[in-house]
Enzyme design. Structure first.
Site, PDB file in Angstrom:
ATOM      1  N   GLY A 166       0.835  -1.202   0.000  1.00 54.35           N
ATOM      2  CA  GLY A 166       0.000   0.000   0.000  1.00 54.35           C
ATOM      3  C   GLY A 166       0.867   1.248   0.000  1.00 54.35           C
TER       4      GLY A 166
ATOM      5  N   SER B 189       1.362   3.531  -2.374  1.00 52.65           N
ATOM      6  CA  SER B 189       1.130   4.541  -3.412  1.00 52.65           C
ATOM      7  C   SER B 189       0.638   5.869  -2.878  1.00 52.65           C
ATOM      8  CB  SER B 189       0.124   4.011  -4.437  1.00 52.65           C
ATOM      9  OG  SER B 189      -1.127   3.770  -3.832  1.00 52.65           O
ATOM     10  N   ARG B 190       0.056   5.884  -1.673  1.00 48.54           N
ATOM     11  CA  ARG B 190      -0.484   7.137  -1.132  1.00 48.54           C
ATOM     12  C   ARG B 190      -0.565   7.013   0.389  1.00 48.54           C
ATOM     13  NH1 ARG B 190      -5.394   4.679  -3.270  1.00 48.54           N
ATOM     14  NH2 ARG B 190      -6.696   4.079  -1.491  1.00 48.54           N
TER      15      ARG B 190
ATOM     16  N   VAL C  81      -2.357  -7.464  -2.494  1.00 50.63           N
ATOM     17  CA  VAL C  81      -1.856  -8.322  -1.414  1.00 50.63           C
ATOM     18  C   VAL C  81      -2.793  -9.491  -1.112  1.00 50.63           C
ATOM     19  CG1 VAL C  81      -0.455  -6.525  -0.304  1.00 50.63           C
ATOM     20  CG2 VAL C  81      -2.840  -6.866   0.427  1.00 50.63           C
TER      21      VAL C  81
ATOM     22  N   SER D 189      -4.701  -0.182  14.007  1.00 49.47           N
ATOM     23  CA  SER D 189      -5.657   0.923  14.081  1.00 49.47           C
ATOM     24  C   SER D 189      -6.122   1.066  15.524  1.00 49.47           C
ATOM     25  CB  SER D 189      -6.850   0.580  13.176  1.00 49.47           C
ATOM     26  OG  SER D 189      -7.998   1.303  13.555  1.00 49.47           O
TER      27      SER D 189
ATOM     28  N   TYR E 196     -13.490  -4.300   9.274  1.00 52.32           N
ATOM     29  CA  TYR E 196     -12.247  -3.529   9.475  1.00 52.32           C
ATOM     30  C   TYR E 196     -11.717  -3.752  10.890  1.00 52.32           C
ATOM     31  CZ  TYR E 196      -8.955   0.397   9.538  1.00 52.32           C
ATOM     32  OH  TYR E 196      -7.823   1.176   9.651  1.00 52.32           O
TER      33      TYR E 196
END
Ligand SMILES: NC(=O)c1ccc[n+]([C@@H]2O[C@H](COP(=O)([O-])OP(=O)(O)OC[C@H]3O[C@@H](n4cnc5c(N)ncnc54)[C@H](OP(=O)(O)O)[C@@H]3O)[C@@H](O)[C@H]2O)c1
Length: 238
Positions: A11, A13-14, A62, A140, A153
């Site tokens: 992950g 890219s941003r 992934v 998180s 999540y």
């Protein structure tokens, strides 16, 4: 010191992944990034390469075992070793009661956030055994308890933290570390999707939470394993 280390960031890219790439490459690490989309990933890789940094960008999901295998192979072909994996790729999914949570969305979120992290971890263990390296799993604030309405999540991040502890225990004798980090709220696309009414200008930038990651992939963090960190409360030891 992260200079000379080879760090894989999923992950990348941003958001946080891109901030970690800039921070670690800027301090002399070679970074291998993946994400599903290639446009922003290639833009970031171009930016870093033009600044003289050592970067590999690979388009990979992934959740796909073959994509993960290709990413690891490409990293080894390019850099010859892996010192750290940062399991950062993640998707948010719906926030709604479990009673109405769409089963397909549940499966998708778990396949990226938990199974994806498992696939990446599993694939790099042989390389980490050689380098006596480590893994950092991005959790998180909903990763250490079941947060109502956060569905897959929250479940995935709790599973990720359990995976991190399992890896720490199983791989301690190999000198491989595994730790989890809750980055806290950050100004990213994911946070904006979760809290659309929030003013993003009130939030820390992803680059502001990178100290604990730099510590964990550096030699200074070599003895640290099986722990859970809150990035925004982290103070460099000593
Ligand atoms: N933002 C927050 O406030 C916050 C708070 C607590 C924890 N976190 C955690 O911090 C991490 C980074 O979050 P963020 O806010 O930076 O998220 P983000 O802005 O949404 O970026 C997520 C990154 O993951 C990639 N990605 C998503 N699914 C992927 C897949 N299947 N395979 C490979 N790459 C994938 C995305 O690229 P593609 O879409 O191109 O694949 C992107 O590069 C996540 O683990 C998140 O759960 C964030």
């Amino acid at each position: 010191m992260v200079e000379g280390k080879v760090v894989m960031i999923s992950g990348g890219s941003r958001g946080l992944g891109a901030a970690l790439a800039r921070r670690l490459a800027g301090e002399g690490a070679s970074v291998s990034l993946c994400s599903r989309g290639s446009e922003s990933l290639d833009d970031l890789a171009g930016e870093l390469i033009s600044s003289g940094h050592d970067v590999l960008a690979t388009s990979a999901d992934v959740a796909s075992e073959s994509d993960v295998a290709n990413w690891v192979t490409a990293t080894l072909d390019r850099f010859g070793r892996v010192d750290s994996l940062i399991n950062n790729a993640s998707m948010l999914g719906p926030r709604c009661p479990i009673e109405t949570y769409p089963p397909d969305a549940w499966r998708s979120v778990l396949s990226v956030n938990l199974t994806g992290a498992f696939l990446c971890a599993r694939a790099v263990i042989p390389s980490l055994r050689e380098s006596r390296g480590g893994m950092v799993h991005v959790s998180s604030g909903v990763g250490d308890h079941g947060r109502p309405f956060w569905g897959a999540y929250s479940a995935s991040k709790n599973g990720l933290e359990a995976l991190s502890e399992m890896l720490a225990g199983e791989l301690a004798d190999d000198g491989i570390r595994s730790n989890a980090v809750d980055p806290g709220k950050m100004r990213t696309e994911m946070r904006a999707a979760a809290y659309p009414d929030e003013d993003p200008m009130t939030l820390p930038m992803p680059r502001d939470v990178t100290d604990v990651f730099a510590y964990l992939v550096s030699d200074a963090g070599r003895a640290v394993t099986g722990q859970r960190f809150r990035a925004q409360e982290f103070v460099l030891p000593g």
